[in-house]
Design a protein around this motif. Structure first.
Motif, PDB file in Angstrom:
ATOM      1  N   MET A 209      16.614  -1.521  -6.751  1.00 32.79           N
ATOM      2  CA  MET A 209      17.657  -1.925  -5.798  1.00 32.79           C
ATOM      3  C   MET A 209      17.350  -3.310  -5.224  1.00 32.79           C
ATOM      4  O   MET A 209      18.243  -4.126  -5.035  1.00 32.79           O
ATOM      5  N   GLU A 210      16.064  -3.599  -5.007  1.00 37.74           N
ATOM      6  CA  GLU A 210      15.686  -4.911  -4.463  1.00 37.74           C
ATOM      7  C   GLU A 210      15.983  -6.047  -5.436  1.00 37.74           C
ATOM      8  O   GLU A 210      16.183  -7.178  -5.036  1.00 37.74           O
ATOM      9  N   ARG A 211      15.975  -5.714  -6.741  1.00 36.29           N
ATOM     10  CA  ARG A 211      16.293  -6.725  -7.741  1.00 36.29           C
ATOM     11  C   ARG A 211      17.736  -7.216  -7.568  1.00 36.29           C
ATOM     12  O   ARG A 211      18.067  -8.327  -7.951  1.00 36.29           O
ATOM     13  N   GLY A 212      18.606  -6.315  -7.054  1.00 39.73           N
ATOM     14  CA  GLY A 212      19.974  -6.712  -6.714  1.00 39.73           C
ATOM     15  C   GLY A 212      20.896  -6.916  -7.897  1.00 39.73           C
ATOM     16  O   GLY A 212      21.935  -7.545  -7.763  1.00 39.73           O
ATOM     17  N   THR A 213      20.527  -6.374  -9.086  1.00 39.33           N
ATOM     18  CA  THR A 213      21.395  -6.581 -10.253  1.00 39.33           C
ATOM     19  C   THR A 213      22.268  -5.367 -10.548  1.00 39.33           C
ATOM     20  O   THR A 213      23.175  -5.455 -11.362  1.00 39.33           O
ATOM     21  N   MET A 214      21.977  -4.235  -9.924  1.00 41.38           N
ATOM     22  CA  MET A 214      22.735  -3.012 -10.231  1.00 41.38           C
ATOM     23  C   MET A 214      23.093  -2.280  -8.955  1.00 41.38           C
ATOM     24  O   MET A 214      22.361  -2.367  -7.972  1.00 41.38           O
ATOM     25  N   THR A 215      24.173  -1.534  -9.026  1.00 38.01           N
ATOM     26  CA  THR A 215      24.485  -0.618  -7.922  1.00 38.01           C
ATOM     27  C   THR A 215      23.645   0.642  -8.119  1.00 38.01           C
ATOM     28  O   THR A 215      23.112   0.888  -9.211  1.00 38.01           O
ATOM     29  N   LEU A 216      23.580   1.464  -7.069  1.00 39.59           N
ATOM     30  CA  LEU A 216      22.841   2.723  -7.161  1.00 39.59           C
ATOM     31  C   LEU A 216      23.438   3.593  -8.270  1.00 39.59           C
ATOM     32  O   LEU A 216      22.715   4.249  -9.023  1.00 39.59           O
ATOM     33  N   GLU A 217      24.756   3.555  -8.403  1.00 39.44           N
ATOM     34  CA  GLU A 217      25.432   4.358  -9.424  1.00 39.44           C
ATOM     35  C   GLU A 217      25.025   3.900 -10.836  1.00 39.44           C
ATOM     36  O   GLU A 217      24.753   4.728 -11.713  1.00 39.44           O
ATOM     37  N   GLN A 218      24.970   2.591 -11.046  1.00 41.37           N
ATOM     38  CA  GLN A 218      24.573   2.082 -12.366  1.00 41.37           C
ATOM     39  C   GLN A 218      23.126   2.457 -12.670  1.00 41.37           C
ATOM     40  O   GLN A 218      22.775   2.827 -13.794  1.00 41.37           O
ATOM     41  N   PHE A 219      22.270   2.372 -11.643  1.00 38.50           N
ATOM     42  CA  PHE A 219      20.858   2.755 -11.802  1.00 38.50           C
ATOM     43  C   PHE A 219      20.760   4.234 -12.203  1.00 38.50           C
ATOM     44  O   PHE A 219      20.045   4.594 -13.136  1.00 38.50           O
ATOM     45  N   GLU A 220      21.503   5.089 -11.501  1.00 39.22           N
ATOM     46  CA  GLU A 220      21.454   6.534 -11.789  1.00 39.22           C
ATOM     47  C   GLU A 220      21.951   6.821 -13.204  1.00 39.22           C
ATOM     48  O   GLU A 220      21.416   7.689 -13.899  1.00 39.22           O
ATOM     49  N   GLN A 221      22.957   6.054 -13.642  1.00 40.25           N
ATOM     50  CA  GLN A 221      23.535   6.261 -14.977  1.00 40.25           C
ATOM     51  C   GLN A 221      22.505   5.941 -16.067  1.00 40.25           C
ATOM     52  O   GLN A 221      22.350   6.701 -17.026  1.00 40.25           O
ATOM     53  N   ILE A 222      21.800   4.823 -15.900  1.00 39.51           N
ATOM     54  CA  ILE A 222      20.770   4.430 -16.872  1.00 39.51           C
ATOM     55  C   ILE A 222      19.637   5.451 -16.845  1.00 39.51           C
ATOM     56  O   ILE A 222      19.156   5.906 -17.890  1.00 39.51           O
ATOM     57  N   LYS A 223      19.228   5.827 -15.642  1.00 38.62           N
ATOM     58  CA  LYS A 223      18.100   6.753 -15.501  1.00 38.62           C
ATOM     59  C   LYS A 223      18.401   8.109 -16.161  1.00 38.62           C
ATOM     60  O   LYS A 223      17.547   8.715 -16.801  1.00 38.62           O
ATOM     61  N   ALA A 224      19.661   8.540 -16.028  1.00 34.71           N
ATOM     62  CA  ALA A 224      20.050   9.832 -16.598  1.00 34.71           C
ATOM     63  C   ALA A 224      19.958   9.833 -18.117  1.00 34.71           C
ATOM     64  O   ALA A 224      19.812  10.880 -18.746  1.00 34.71           O
TER      65      ALA A 224
END
Ligand SMILES: CC(C)(COP(=O)(O)OP(=O)(O)OC[C@H]1O[C@@H](n2cnc3c(N)ncnc32)[C@H](O)[C@@H]1O)[C@@H](O)C(=O)NCCC(=O)NCCS
Ligand SMILES: Nc1ncnc2c1ncn2[C@@H]1O[C@H](COP(=O)(O)OP(=O)(O)OP(=O)(O)O)[C@@H](O)[C@H]1O
Length: 197
Positions: A140-155
């Motif tokens: 999140m600190e990197r500021g390139t993705m929303t939390l939703e995009q992060f969760e999508q990749i992680k999933a």
């Protein structure tokens, strides 16, 4: 033949930073994501196939990551279709590195090493790891993705605990000094094995 060491870990766990530490310890490093950057860049071998898949992904003759992120958020099935194009091209780039690299230890920084079965081509695998809360905070600190995009990749990625369990070595990326010491210990162990072989 050189020792092949796979370096993996989930999004934001510290792969690129740790790959740099392996390079400082004298290893030759190949970076799958850097290969994707070459493939997506101007004149890259992925630009035309990606344009054929999704014209909105290409801006100014390069594949745009911000556009891809937005398009994948809109339609998550797009990522699999991108992978079908990109992964074979990444394989070509990796082979060119193997054919030319000169070092006792070749390090392959591959986010999806286990997910794509690439671990079978490695002599050993190292996984980077930190607690999930710190992982999320760093991404999140990197500021390139929303939390939703992060969760999508992680999933889409194998859970961290499973990656750690399947790896030969683990590097905890809590501080730079700690990570550097762990990397040096791994290099020493592998080199000791090579000189006994
Ligand atoms: C999804 C995209 C647009 C995100 O780009 P962005 O610049 O925001 O992030 P970056 O590429 O640095 O990826 C961040 C992290 O996401 C994860 N990730 C990337 N692609 C994938 C994927 N196909 N499946 C699961 N996780 C992925 C990795 O952990 C990666 O390190 C980009 O990664 C992409 O085009 N991916 C498809 C190609 C691919 O499969 N790459 C993986 C390495 S071979
Ligand atoms: N050993 C460490 N000590 C302190 N901070 C670290 C360490 N390793 C990585 N970090 C920090 O964690 C963040 C993520 O690191 P890095 O970009 O190396 O991860 P990555 O796994 O390559 O990410 P991605 O999967 O998204 O490509 C960065 O902000 C980096 O500065």
């Amino acid at each position: 033949m050189s020792f092949r060491l796979g370096l993996t870990g989930s999004i934001g766990m510290g792969k690129s930073t740790t790959a740099q530490l392996f390079a400082e310890a004298g290893c030759a490093v190949w970076d799958a994501d850097a290969a994707v950057h070459r493939i997506y860049g101007k004149g890259g071998i992925g630009v035309e196939p990606m344009r054929a898949l999704e014209p909105r992904a290409v801006i100014d003759d390069t594949v745009s990551r911000p556009s891809l992120r937005a398009l994948i958020a809109e339609d998550p099935t797009l990522l699999e279709r991108i992978e079908k194009i990109v992964h074979p091209l990444v394989g070509q780039d990796r082979q060119a590195f193997i054919d030319t690299a000169q070092a006792d230890i070749l390090v392959f920084d591959i986010p999806l090493l286990f997910e794509t079965g690439g671990n079978a081509r490695m002599d050993a695998v190292v996984c980077v790891s930190i607690p999930a809360e710190l992982q999320q905070k760093r991404v999140m600190e990197r500021g390139t993705m929303t939390l939703e995009q992060f969760e999508q990749i992680k999933a889409k990625q194998m859970p961290n605990d499973d990656k750690v369990a399947r790896s030969d070595y683990v590097v905890i990326t809590d501080t730079m000094d700690h990570a550097r010491a762990q990397v040096q210990a791994i290099v020493n162990t592998i080199k000791a094995g090579l000189s006994n072989a």
